[in-house]
Scaffold this active site. Structure first.
Site, PDB file in Angstrom:
ATOM      1  N   LEU A  49      -7.423 -25.234  -2.362  1.00  0.00           N
ATOM      2  CA  LEU A  49      -7.919 -26.564  -2.025  1.00  0.00           C
ATOM      3  C   LEU A  49      -9.354 -26.779  -2.480  1.00  0.00           C
ATOM      4  CD1 LEU A  49      -7.245 -29.218  -0.632  1.00  0.00           C
ATOM      5  CD2 LEU A  49      -7.892 -28.177   1.559  1.00  0.00           C
ATOM      6  N   GLY A  50     -10.161 -25.715  -2.494  1.00  0.00           N
ATOM      7  CA  GLY A  50     -11.542 -25.850  -2.951  1.00  0.00           C
ATOM      8  C   GLY A  50     -12.497 -26.362  -1.899  1.00  0.00           C
ATOM      9  N   VAL A  51     -12.432 -25.768  -0.693  1.00  0.00           N
ATOM     10  CA  VAL A  51     -13.367 -26.141   0.367  1.00  0.00           C
ATOM     11  C   VAL A  51     -13.905 -24.883   1.046  1.00  0.00           C
ATOM     12  CG1 VAL A  51     -12.294 -28.358   0.891  1.00  0.00           C
ATOM     13  CG2 VAL A  51     -11.556 -26.318   2.144  1.00  0.00           C
ATOM     14  N   HIS A  59       0.819  -1.217   0.000  1.00  0.00           N
ATOM     15  CA  HIS A  59       0.000   0.000   0.000  1.00  0.00           C
ATOM     16  C   HIS A  59       0.852   1.266   0.000  1.00  0.00           C
ATOM     17  CE1 HIS A  59       0.472  -0.210   4.490  1.00  0.00           C
ATOM     18  NE2 HIS A  59       0.484   1.097   4.361  1.00  0.00           N
ATOM     19  N   GLY A  76       3.539   6.503   8.327  1.00  0.00           N
ATOM     20  CA  GLY A  76       4.859   6.636   7.721  1.00  0.00           C
ATOM     21  C   GLY A  76       5.782   5.489   8.069  1.00  0.00           C
ATOM     22  N   ASN A  77       5.414   4.706   9.112  1.00  0.00           N
ATOM     23  CA  ASN A  77       6.201   3.527   9.472  1.00  0.00           C
ATOM     24  C   ASN A  77       5.907   2.325   8.574  1.00  0.00           C
ATOM     25  OD1 ASN A  77       6.295   4.669  12.672  1.00  0.00           O
ATOM     26  ND2 ASN A  77       8.067   3.510  11.952  1.00  0.00           N
ATOM     27  N   SER A  78       4.880   2.422   7.735  1.00  0.00           N
ATOM     28  CA  SER A  78       4.489   1.286   6.901  1.00  0.00           C
ATOM     29  C   SER A  78       5.672   0.727   6.128  1.00  0.00           C
ATOM     30  CB  SER A  78       3.423   1.711   5.892  1.00  0.00           C
ATOM     31  OG  SER A  78       2.152   1.684   6.460  1.00  0.00           O
ATOM     32  N   ASP A 116       0.102  -7.673   1.471  1.00  0.00           N
ATOM     33  CA  ASP A 116       0.503  -6.264   1.557  1.00  0.00           C
ATOM     34  C   ASP A 116       2.020  -6.118   1.574  1.00  0.00           C
ATOM     35  OD1 ASP A 116       0.288  -3.539   1.627  1.00  0.00           O
ATOM     36  OD2 ASP A 116      -0.329  -3.402   3.722  1.00  0.00           O
TER      37      ASP A 116
END
Length: 470
Positions: free
Chosen positions: A277-279, A121, A223-225, A151
């Site tokens: 996996l499809g569950v 981001h 700003g720490n991101s 992210d």
């Protein structure tokens, strides 16, 4: 009460810095003074307790001096939307210029050739990215990899060589209470150092399907991101990402082990492919654990299986409990997406499951994760012939086409687990329910006081619940 979290990068128009976070996502007890009583025995000097194995005593000044060169400040520029351009054109003076927004973030160097990790981001929508090192050198940077689901973003500094590299530690071995140090660019105040401890691990805060955050009280701000969270050995153990809005000392960092899982793909392909996996699944409550014959409410209860998907082809059924992936225990249901996503499409993974109280193993070949599959189900509406509330305290009606029994009403004092009006009951124990007659017959077979497992559908979402028969 809803909770709000902030993803903490900083944006502004032109050269002004806005001191707020980009995206919206307790109270302390007073400390009472301690009365000290004089004793006759003179106090004896007490030797300091040794640090636990693997944890180095924290010398903040020495650690800060070692790690600050590994951390970078990031400035991004974005062209403002057309609406903003039209607003500025209103003044009609001079040559048209596209207004720009500036954003701030942090990152850390992972390769001497100039590769840097930050949050996705931080660089989202950026037309220009500029990186400044601790020694004031500046570089233009390009975004070469991005993983929005975690992210994370990978930057490449242009013409950079022989840069210091931040060692990547282990977030798995990180302990609650362990000292940590955060370095970043809060509010544009570059290379700011704060300290704290690991307050908790494996936090899910609603930012995505792979939530597994480290919580820390080290002071982190907009700003720490993308900045690193270091342990006392100077190793990166997390990537600072979010703060609890309106709170002090509640910040969240992505575990570095999650970065290590996807870093090879970010470098090689610029994006991340994950297995599927499809569950459909749900957490296991204590009542469900009792109804399923489990000793502990651990694992992920399979509530739906995608037809012809990887799980179905492996033999997985609804009602199975997935307790391990590749011999790693699934402690909580929300661990399952993250554990499956560690594996690539086409990879064969071993599933440990419980079925009817017995442990067995299946092997599934994963598909590629794109959008979640839609398990098609008809929208059920009650037929007019409904039955009055019985001893359970629910009123039911036949669903169209023999699709089950629709809950038409629930009396206030009823104890029927999660069931609510509109739910379609499809199974009681191992008995399939086609309508109200089937439901009545199935319930009549249950012993008073027994815990009953019920499968139902709410909208398009299949689920299980459990309750005790009166």
């Amino acid at each position: 009460m809803s909770r709000s979290y902030r993803i903490f990068s900083v944006t502004s128009l032109a050269l002004a810095l806005a001191l707020v976070g980009c995206r919206e996502r307790g109270e302390g007890s007073p400390i009472s003074p301690v009365a000290l009583e004089r004793t006759e025995t003179a106090a004896q000097p007490v030797a300091p307790a040794p640090a636990p194995a693997g944890i180095t005593p924290l010398d903040v000044s020495d650690l800060a001096e070692r790690v600050k060169p590994l951390v970078v400040n990031i400035t991004t520029m974005q062209t403002a939307p057309r609406q903003a351009v039209e607003f500025f054109d209103f003044f009609g003076q001079g040559e048209r210029q596209m207004p720009r927004r500036m954003g701030l973030g942090s990152g850390f160097i992972i390769d001497s050739a100039g590769y840097v990790i930050t949050n996705a981001h931080v660089v989202e929508g950026a037309s220009e990215v500029r990186v400044r090192l601790a020694d004031e050198r500046e570089y233009d940077a390009k975004v070469t990899g991005r993983d929005p689901k975690l992210d994370l973003a990978l930057l490449k500094l242009e013409n950079a060589t022989n840069l210091p590299v931040a060692p990547l530690g282990s977030s798995e071995s990180l302990r609650v209470g362990e000292p940590v140090l955060a370095v970043g660019n809060p509010f544009g105040l570059g290379h700011t150092v704060t300290t704290g401890i690991v307050s908790a691990k494996a936090r899910a805060i609603g930012l995505g399907p792979y939530d597994d955050f480290i919580q820390t009280d080290a002071s982190i701000n907009p700003g720490n991101s993308g900045g690193p969270l270091f342990n006392t050995r100077g190793e990166v153990v997390g990537i600072n990402t979010a703060i609890r809005a309106g709170a002090t000392g509640i910040g969240f960092a992505i575990p570095v082990d999650a970065l290590k899982d996807v870093l090879p793909q970010l470098r090689e392909k610029g994006y991340v492919e994950r297995g599927r996996l499809g569950v459909g699944f749900q957490p296991i409550s204590k009542d469900l654990a009792t109804a399923l014959g489990l000793s502990d409410p651990k694992g992920a209860l399979v509530s739906a299986v995608e037809p012809n998907g990887p799980a179905a082809l492996a033999g997985l059924r609804d009602g199975d409990v997935i307790v391990s992936i590749e011999n790693e225990a699934v402690e909580h249901a929300n661990d399952l997406p993250r554990m499956v996503a560690r594996h690539s499409p086409g990879e064969r993974v071993k599933l440990g499951i419980l079925r009817n109280g017995e442990r067995t193993e299946l092997t599934a070949t994963l598909d590629k994760l794109d959008e979640p599959p839609v398990i098609a189900q008809r929208e059920a509406t009650p037929e007019p012939n409904s039955l009055p509330a019985g001893k359970l305290g629910i009123r039911v009606a036949d669903a169209p086409g023999g699709a089950g029994a629709v809950v038409a009403g629930v009396v206030p004092e009823a104890s029927v687990g999660e069931l609510q009006p509109g739910d379609v009951i499809q199974q009681v124990g191992d008995i399939q329910i086609g309508g109200t007659a089937d439901l009545r017959a199935a319930l009549d077979r249950q012993k008073p006081g027994s815990m009953v497992l019920v499968k139902f559908r709410r909208g398009d979402l299949p689920r299980f619940t459990a309750f005790r028969m009166p």
